[in-house]
Design an enzyme around this catalytic site. Sequence first.
Site, PDB file in Angstrom:
ATOM      1  N   GLY A  28       0.847  -1.181   0.000  1.00  0.00           N
ATOM      2  CA  GLY A  28       0.000   0.000   0.000  1.00  0.00           C
ATOM      3  C   GLY A  28       0.886   1.236   0.000  1.00  0.00           C
TER       4      GLY A  28
ATOM      5  N   GLN B  74       2.981  10.112   1.292  1.00  0.00           N
ATOM      6  CA  GLN B  74       4.279   9.430   1.330  1.00  0.00           C
ATOM      7  C   GLN B  74       5.130   9.755   0.104  1.00  0.00           C
ATOM      8  OE1 GLN B  74       2.421   5.407   2.301  1.00  0.00           O
ATOM      9  NE2 GLN B  74       4.352   5.300   3.393  1.00  0.00           N
TER      10      GLN B  74
ATOM     11  N   CYS C  82       6.542   0.289   7.619  1.00  0.00           N
ATOM     12  CA  CYS C  82       6.102   1.404   6.776  1.00  0.00           C
ATOM     13  C   CYS C  82       7.269   1.895   5.935  1.00  0.00           C
ATOM     14  CB  CYS C  82       5.584   2.516   7.690  1.00  0.00           C
ATOM     15  SG  CYS C  82       4.966   3.949   6.810  1.00  0.00           S
ATOM     16  N   LEU C  83       7.014   2.169   4.655  1.00  0.00           N
ATOM     17  CA  LEU C  83       8.081   2.694   3.793  1.00  0.00           C
ATOM     18  C   LEU C  83       8.604   4.030   4.301  1.00  0.00           C
ATOM     19  CD1 LEU C  83       6.564   1.799   0.312  1.00  0.00           C
ATOM     20  CD2 LEU C  83       8.683   0.879   1.261  1.00  0.00           C
TER      21      LEU C  83
ATOM     22  N   HIS D   2      -3.877   1.341   8.285  1.00  0.00           N
ATOM     23  CA  HIS D   2      -2.507   1.854   8.203  1.00  0.00           C
ATOM     24  C   HIS D   2      -2.400   2.883   7.059  1.00  0.00           C
ATOM     25  CE1 HIS D   2       2.025   1.377   8.288  1.00  0.00           C
ATOM     26  NE2 HIS D   2       1.822   1.992   7.129  1.00  0.00           N
ATOM     27  N   GLU D   3      -2.914   2.513   5.874  1.00  0.00           N
ATOM     28  CA  GLU D   3      -2.782   3.414   4.716  1.00  0.00           C
ATOM     29  C   GLU D   3      -3.592   4.690   4.908  1.00  0.00           C
ATOM     30  OE1 GLU D   3      -0.526   3.103   2.667  1.00  0.00           O
ATOM     31  OE2 GLU D   3      -0.031   1.076   3.286  1.00  0.00           O
TER      32      GLU D   3
ATOM     33  N   HIS E 121      -2.250   7.546   6.970  1.00  0.00           N
ATOM     34  CA  HIS E 121      -1.308   8.474   6.314  1.00  0.00           C
ATOM     35  C   HIS E 121      -2.023   9.731   5.806  1.00  0.00           C
ATOM     36  CE1 HIS E 121       2.450   6.297   6.359  1.00  0.00           C
ATOM     37  NE2 HIS E 121       1.910   5.211   5.848  1.00  0.00           N
TER      38      HIS E 121
HETATM   39 ZN    ZN Z   1       2.927   3.450   5.993  1.00  0.00          ZN
END
Ligand code: ZN
Length: 189
Positions: A49, A54, A103-104, A145-146, A149
């Site tokens: 995701g 991000q 997480c990225l 989670h997504e 953001h």
């Molecule tokens: Zn993340």
Amino acid sequence: MAIRKVARMGHPILRKRAVPIESNDILRMPVQNLISDLFDSMKEYGGIGLAAPQVHESLQIAVIEFTTDNDRYPNMGAQGPLVLINPTIEVLDPILQEFWEGCLSVPELRGKVARPRKIRVSYLSEKAQARTIEPEGFLATVFQHELDHLWGNLFVDKLVDSKSLTFMDEFRRFHLSKGAQSIDEEPIE
Ligand code: ZN
């Protein structure tokens, strides 16, 4: 079509509430290109995701996609390519479930987070059509989670216990080897 650089924790864009998109703008090229870049970037980085903040765009768009042939998510179901624009969440089952999250934007760290196990998400698609989806279990955590953001939140804000925060090497050595189930934008290699 482009791979975008990912903002890391500490960059202020990750802490802003992202701006909703006018439905007239969804079909226009800037938004369509951003959606395409989100998928390209998510695949390049091996994530499941990715949200627009991000990649330094403070807009309410997130994408999710993963398949069952992913070794890290056996028996977790699959999710075809999904674009979520201006989403809202309603909790359908408040019982909390814990997963390790990665997480990225928070590279090399994993931590345990508890989230409601079933939710309803209302959103606009990439074609500006109103939709709802009711993810549960693992998928409910991926969605939360997504979408966090888009509201300026990171998983580290929601740790069950800050003592669960773990570097990737130690996660592999002490937790993954004991069967820990994790959801990771950032791949475990
Ligand atoms: Zn993340």
